[in-house]
Design an enzyme around this catalytic site. Sequence first.
Site, PDB file in Angstrom:
ATOM      1  N   CYS A 150      -8.060   8.696   1.490  1.00  0.00           N
ATOM      2  CA  CYS A 150      -7.611   7.790   1.983  1.00  0.00           C
ATOM      3  C   CYS A 150      -6.290   8.746   2.714  1.00  0.00           C
ATOM      4  CB  CYS A 150      -6.845   7.041   0.990  1.00  0.00           C
ATOM      5  SG  CYS A 150      -6.209   5.383   1.356  1.00  0.00           S
ATOM      6  N   ASP A 205      -4.307   1.840  -9.569  1.00  0.00           N
ATOM      7  CA  ASP A 205      -3.480   3.055  -8.962  1.00  0.00           C
ATOM      8  C   ASP A 205      -2.663   3.325 -10.174  1.00  0.00           C
ATOM      9  OD1 ASP A 205      -2.122   5.055  -7.680  1.00  0.00           O
ATOM     10  OD2 ASP A 205      -2.082   3.931  -5.591  1.00  0.00           O
TER      11      ASP A 205
HETATM   12  O1  LIG Z   1      -0.641   6.934   1.237  1.00  0.00           O
HETATM   13  C1  LIG Z   1       0.513   5.324   1.304  1.00  0.00           C
HETATM   14  O2  LIG Z   1       1.289   6.564   2.100  1.00  0.00           O
HETATM   15  C2  LIG Z   1      -0.137   4.619   1.008  1.00  0.00           C
HETATM   16  C3  LIG Z   1       1.597   3.379   1.126  1.00  0.00           C
HETATM   17  C4  LIG Z   1       1.683   2.378   0.504  1.00  0.00           C
HETATM   18  C5  LIG Z   1       0.721   1.563  -0.317  1.00  0.00           C
HETATM   19  C6  LIG Z   1      -0.565   3.165   0.002  1.00  0.00           C
HETATM   20  C7  LIG Z   1      -1.151   3.651   0.545  1.00  0.00           C
HETATM   21  N1  LIG Z   1      -1.517   5.019  -0.212  1.00  0.00           N
HETATM   22  C8  LIG Z   1      -2.948   4.240  -0.698  1.00  0.00           C
HETATM   23  C9  LIG Z   1      -3.721   5.309  -1.018  1.00  0.00           C
HETATM   24  O3  LIG Z   1      -3.966   6.804  -0.284  1.00  0.00           O
HETATM   25  C10 LIG Z   1      -4.188   5.680  -2.215  1.00  0.00           C
HETATM   26  O4  LIG Z   1      -5.421   4.519  -2.185  1.00  0.00           O
HETATM   27  C11 LIG Z   1      -3.903   5.740  -3.928  1.00  0.00           C
HETATM   28  O5  LIG Z   1      -2.703   5.507  -4.145  1.00  0.00           O
HETATM   29  C12 LIG Z   1      -3.552   6.925  -4.545  1.00  0.00           C
HETATM   30  O6  LIG Z   1      -3.346   8.299  -3.815  1.00  0.00           O
HETATM   31  P1  LIG Z   1      -2.628   9.811  -4.640  1.00  0.00           P
HETATM   32  O7  LIG Z   1      -1.865   9.363  -5.991  1.00  0.00           O
HETATM   33  O8  LIG Z   1      -1.794  10.222  -3.405  1.00  0.00           O
HETATM   34  O9  LIG Z   1      -3.810  10.126  -4.376  1.00  0.00           O
END
Ligand SMILES: O=C(O)c1ccccc1NCC(=O)[C@H](O)[C@H](O)COP(=O)(O)O
Length: 209
Positions: free
Chosen positions: A8, A127
């Site tokens: 993502c 999440d």
């Molecule tokens: O990536 C972002 O900045 C974001 C902002 C607002 C809502 C969702 C967002 N990202 C979602 C994701 O990238 C993933 O689905 C998930 O949150 C996992 O993220 P991570 O903990 O960084 O692997």
Amino acid sequence: MKSRVKICGLTRTEDIDGAVAAGADAIGLVFYSPSPRAVTIEQATVLARRVPAFVSLVGLFVNPEPHEVEAVLERVPLDLLQFHGDESPEYCGSFGRRWIKAIRVRKPGQIEQAFEEYREGAGLLVDAWDPERYGGTGQSFNWQLIPERRPMPLILAGGLTSDNVSGAVEQVKPWAVDVSGGVEKGKGIKDIAKISEFIKEVHRVCKTD
Ligand SMILES: O=C(O)c1ccccc1NCC(=O)[C@H](O)[C@H](O)COP(=O)(O)O
């Protein structure tokens, strides 16, 4: 059991090429302007051309106005909508597209309730809770809050890396895992070596199941 992998928050064509070559099952684009990983519709139309057949393109939104989603759908061939805010099930389903709902988990019973509430969705993404951010926090949560009974596909997200994803898949047995920060070298800038390692770990542990 096989767990699929969604990468993502990509913003660059070379990162999409790298993720696809490494075996990603889905690519997520962030349409939420406060995010450091946000892309414009113009950028997304270019990025979408790098996503081949049988790799899903997912568009991520946080409490969007309907016209914002519609504007994206007019130009970007999304396979799935992913909602990270306070959207109702009716709202999520109002675009005539398949959708998944993301929830931020912090208390027992919350996932069971979301399974019921968002049952028309194509999956539920779980999440980490953060008081200020809707996702992409790089934080994990207590996986013991995830029930074994799952009436729909469960997508595990939050603080996953190549170091902890095999344990996550073994413990939770999710339909898919979703990662952003754990495979980056900077916000929105992916590290292809980390993506390859992450996917390799998922495939390794799935094979030994
Ligand atoms: O990536 C972002 O900045 C974001 C902002 C607002 C809502 C969702 C967002 N990202 C979602 C994701 O990238 C993933 O689905 C998930 O949150 C996992 O993220 P991570 O903990 O960084 O692997």
